[in-house]
Design a protein around this motif. Sequence first.
Motif, short mmCIF file in Angstrom:
data_model
loop_
_atom_site.label_atom_id
_atom_site.label_comp_id
_atom_site.label_asym_id
_atom_site.label_seq_id
_atom_site.Cartn_x
_atom_site.Cartn_y
_atom_site.Cartn_z
N SER A 20 0.86 -1.19 0.00
CA SER A 20 0.00 0.00 0.00
C SER A 20 0.90 1.24 0.00
N PHE A 21 0.32 2.39 -0.27
CA PHE A 21 1.08 3.64 -0.28
C PHE A 21 1.75 3.86 1.07
N GLU A 22 0.98 3.65 2.17
CA GLU A 22 1.52 3.88 3.51
C GLU A 22 2.62 2.88 3.86
N ARG A 46 0.71 0.30 -4.67
CA ARG A 46 -0.62 0.66 -5.14
C ARG A 46 -0.83 2.17 -5.04
N HIS A 103 -2.67 5.69 -4.29
CA HIS A 103 -3.50 6.17 -3.18
C HIS A 103 -4.63 7.03 -3.72
N LYS A 104 -5.76 6.98 -3.08
CA LYS A 104 -6.93 7.73 -3.56
C LYS A 104 -6.77 9.23 -3.39
N LYS A 105 -5.89 9.66 -2.47
CA LYS A 105 -5.74 11.10 -2.20
C LYS A 105 -4.34 11.62 -2.46
N THR A 155 -0.37 11.61 -4.04
CA THR A 155 0.54 11.18 -5.08
C THR A 155 1.97 11.45 -4.58
N SER A 173 -0.98 16.59 -2.34
CA SER A 173 -2.42 16.42 -2.20
C SER A 173 -3.10 17.76 -2.41
N VAL A 219 -0.04 11.29 5.81
CA VAL A 219 0.25 9.90 6.16
C VAL A 219 0.48 9.75 7.66
#
Length: 369
Positions: free
Chosen positions: A136-138, A266, A268-270, A272, A280, A300
């Motif tokens: 995941s991004f995080e 992956r 992230h929806k918010k 980059t 953001s 984050v």
Amino acid sequence: MAKRDYYEVLGVSKGASEDEIKKAFRKLAVKYHPDKAGGDEAKFKEINEAYEVLKDKQKRQRYDQFGHAGVGGAAGGSAGGNPFEGFNFNGQDIHFDFGGGGAFGDIFSQFFGGAGGSRTAGEARGRDVETRVTLSFEEAIFGKDVTLSLTLNDVCSHCHGTTVEPGFELKECPTCKGAGQQVRVMNTMFGPIQQAVTCETCHGRGKVPEKECTRCRGTGVERREQDITVKIPAGIDDGATIRLREHGEAVAGGVRGDLYVHVRVRAHKKFTREGDLILSEEHISMVDAALGTEIDVETVDGIITMKVPAGTQSGTDFKLSGHGVPHLRSDRRGPHIVSVIVDTPTKLTKKQRELLEEFDAAKRRGIFS
């Protein structure tokens, strides 16, 4: 060593047009291209880095506002270093996959090619293994330990890789007489040519078992599921590859191959990501933009309250220092850049329209000028 100002690098003023920046870059790129006689690779990279920022309207705006920190420290990699260079993290080699063609492919093959170590010529080596992890991004930002379950050739538990049934020994190979090689004669248009090749009987070892291991049938290895822990460093990016030396498949009488773990991150929806920046957007009303406000910004690290001063224009960037991507080779983190978007209402009530018209009229009379 401090980075030079990008405008200074290209020899243009801060008010230079896009066309002027492009012309300056082309002229300097031709002059310092490393493939040209008298070229300078370091200057060429510096010129290219400056152009990558100044040709992009948004990057240039952030650079003008925040300097090098506003564009992740560099346009093409970690600040102050070779963007194509790998590094070691907890015994794991980490580098980026640039594909197989051109100059990047050559660099890529230098990192990955061959046995990757100090093994001697002719020493047997197990097969390299490739696998992939998706984060995941995080997880990519903060890092994590990933356990991989892989079925690989491992050292035979019965003969311990010797290929010999316990109680028996190795003997000299009858084919190559212990040399490990055979000489073949090839007939060519220039006459017969001798060529030394690996012995087909002992596979270069010079010895063969008196009796083959009954479990591995003389191969010295057996298939076994293994759990391998990979330490994903904080700040790793999509497309990076982690190399674990000698964590690949085993081979009789030699060293293990390497394990290559390709990392995918992956979206992230918010957020980059751009280098060590996290980007953001936050939306506010035109009234809040005019009067000023405080907004809760998602990062984050959690929600952070950010002050938006009165008179903020749509598209203004704000920097939250230390809330971006960790640097792979240090404890520092880049910034989080928040672009504030001012929303203009598309539907107004009668009262709202009257108030805006009154405001506009007062402005025309010079009351708010």
